[in-house]
Scaffold this motif. Structure first.
Motif, PDB file in Angstrom:
ATOM      1  N   CYS A   1      40.224  33.267  41.989  1.00  0.00           N
ATOM      2  CA  CYS A   1      39.212  34.167  42.295  1.00  0.00           C
ATOM      3  C   CYS A   1      37.883  33.767  42.689  1.00  0.00           C
ATOM      4  O   CYS A   1      37.406  32.980  41.679  1.00  0.00           O
ATOM      5  CB  CYS A   1      39.136  35.382  41.122  1.00  0.00           C
TER       6      CYS A   1
ATOM      7  N   CYS B   1      37.713  39.190  39.213  1.00  0.00           N
ATOM      8  CA  CYS B   1      37.278  40.632  39.702  1.00  0.00           C
ATOM      9  C   CYS B   1      38.485  41.591  39.735  1.00  0.00           C
ATOM     10  O   CYS B   1      38.016  42.677  39.782  1.00  0.00           O
ATOM     11  CB  CYS B   1      36.726  40.384  41.105  1.00  0.00           C
TER      12      CYS B   1
ATOM     13  N   CYS C   1      40.271  41.043  44.628  1.00  0.00           N
ATOM     14  CA  CYS C   1      40.039  40.196  45.771  1.00  0.00           C
ATOM     15  C   CYS C   1      41.613  39.787  46.191  1.00  0.00           C
ATOM     16  O   CYS C   1      42.548  40.008  45.454  1.00  0.00           O
ATOM     17  CB  CYS C   1      39.362  39.031  45.676  1.00  0.00           C
TER      18      CYS C   1
HETATM   19 ZN   LIG Z   1      39.231  38.109  42.471  1.00  0.00          ZN
END
Ligand SMILES: [Zn+2]
Ligand SMILES: [Zn+2]
Length: 357
Positions: free
Chosen positions: A112, A98, A101
């Protein structure tokens, strides 16, 4: 990409595979590129989905395109892409995180929780005509690296990550349990990192013969004896004395290997779990405790691993070509799975569907 074929190799359910045309993927962002897939290697996880339809809690519920170890040729680039152009040959990093995060921002994007990874349900894999990817997850191959070698960057990146988790440094002794593709590549990366002794351990003599010709300085054929006795034998074989190995890597996932690992690692040494087998085993926790062994897991690859894998091939430090047992055509893709499952091959590549030699 009007009129282009995007023939894909799809797993419907265990042992039921079909070919089907799917829509050519569209670039999702100006930073994306479209790659014609040229070669794909088959690994244990692909075979596991093909046989069982699941790995742990990843279950194939909808038909899924298989494959994740691919190299190909760029055919289209988004407006913001400056580092790649059509015609460039690339190794595909098949999992896109992503990027936002805590794990991603900490440089461990392999952890992730929102990873989109090829041929891991519910996401389709790379045994397809065209693959759309962010450009920074495509690694340009230098001119002297072939597309076949490019398909081996993925398993090499797995090995790079494992050996980095072991913090292998010059002059160290490293024991690698398992002489399958990842174990062999771990041995080669450990040598490239300067390990002076690298011991490959397996239960199959022919695999050890190959390991000795590839990267191992010593080999040991595991016996049906106690873990302590196998550990003692490994120490003797490799001249590790009573001390043991600085780093032990398990690339087998087999319980007896994991147990022997904790007995062969030196006091204050490091153990890395790379192989995946049974999810729960009997683990020699006493040996770990009294020797203050550092135990680390390893999962896929993260920041810099792919780039280093390309560099290790490019500089001749790891010769991945030697691992390619056979290349089969896309229309015989299932044969590659059978060969890998039967253990008669180290790495089998599938050429195509956009074949380019
Ligand atoms: Zn991530
Ligand atoms: Zn793989």
């Amino acid at each position: 990409m009007e009129g282009k074929s995007n023939l894909s190799f799809i797993l419907n359910k265990p042992h039921e595979v079909v070919y089907a045309e799917r829509e050519v993927p569209k670039l999702q962002s100006p930073h994306d590129v479209l790659v014609a897939v040229n070669y794909t290697g088959i690994c244990g996880s692909d075979v596991h989905y093909w046989q069982h339809g699941a790995i742990g809690h990843f279950v194939v519920r909808e038909p899924m395109v298989l494959g994740h170890e691919s190299a190909g040729t760029v055919v289209e680039v988004g407006s913001a892409v400056s580092d790649l152009k059509p015609g460039d040959r690339v190794a595909l990093e098949p999992g896109v995180p992503c990027r936002r995060c805590r794990q991603c921002l900490g440089g461990k994007y392999n952890l992730c929780p929102d990873m989109v990874f090829a041929a891991t349900p519910p996401y389709h894999g790379t045994l397809t005509g065209f693959w759309a990817s962010p450009s920074d997850f495509c690694y340009k191959l230098p001119d002297h690296i072939s597309l076949q070698e490019g398909a081996l960057v993925e398993p090499l990146a797995v090995a790079v990550h494992i050996v980095r988790q072991g913090r292998v440094s010059p002059g160290q002794s490293v024991v690698v349990m398992g002489a399958g593709p990842v174990g062999l590549l771990c041995a080669a990366v450990a040598r490239a990192f300067g390990a002076s002794k690298v011991v490959s351990v397996d239960i199959v003599r022919s695999k050890l013969d190959f390991a000795a010709s590839f990267a191992a300085t010593h080999t040991y054929l595991s016996q049906r004896v106690s873990a302590e006795e196998n550990a003692r034998n490994i120490r003797t074989t490799a001249g590790l004395g009573e001390v043991g190995a600085d780093v032990v890597i398990d690339a087998s996932g087999a319980e007896p290997s994991i147990q022997a690992s904790l007995h062969v690692v030196r006091t204050g040494g490091t153990y890395v779990q790379g192989g995946m087998g049974k999810s729960d085993i009997t683990f020699p926790i006493m040996a770990m405790c009294i020797k203050e062994v550092t135990v680390r897991g390893s999962f896929r690859y993260a920041s810099g691993d792919y780039a280093l894998a390309v560099d290790l091939i490019s500089t001749g430090k790891v010769d991945v070509k030697k691992l390619i047992s056979e290349v089969v055509s896309f229309d015989h893709a299932e044969e590659a799975f059978k060969k890998v499952q039967g253990g008669e091959a180290i790495k089998v590549l599938i050429a195509g569907p956009n074949e380019k030699l």
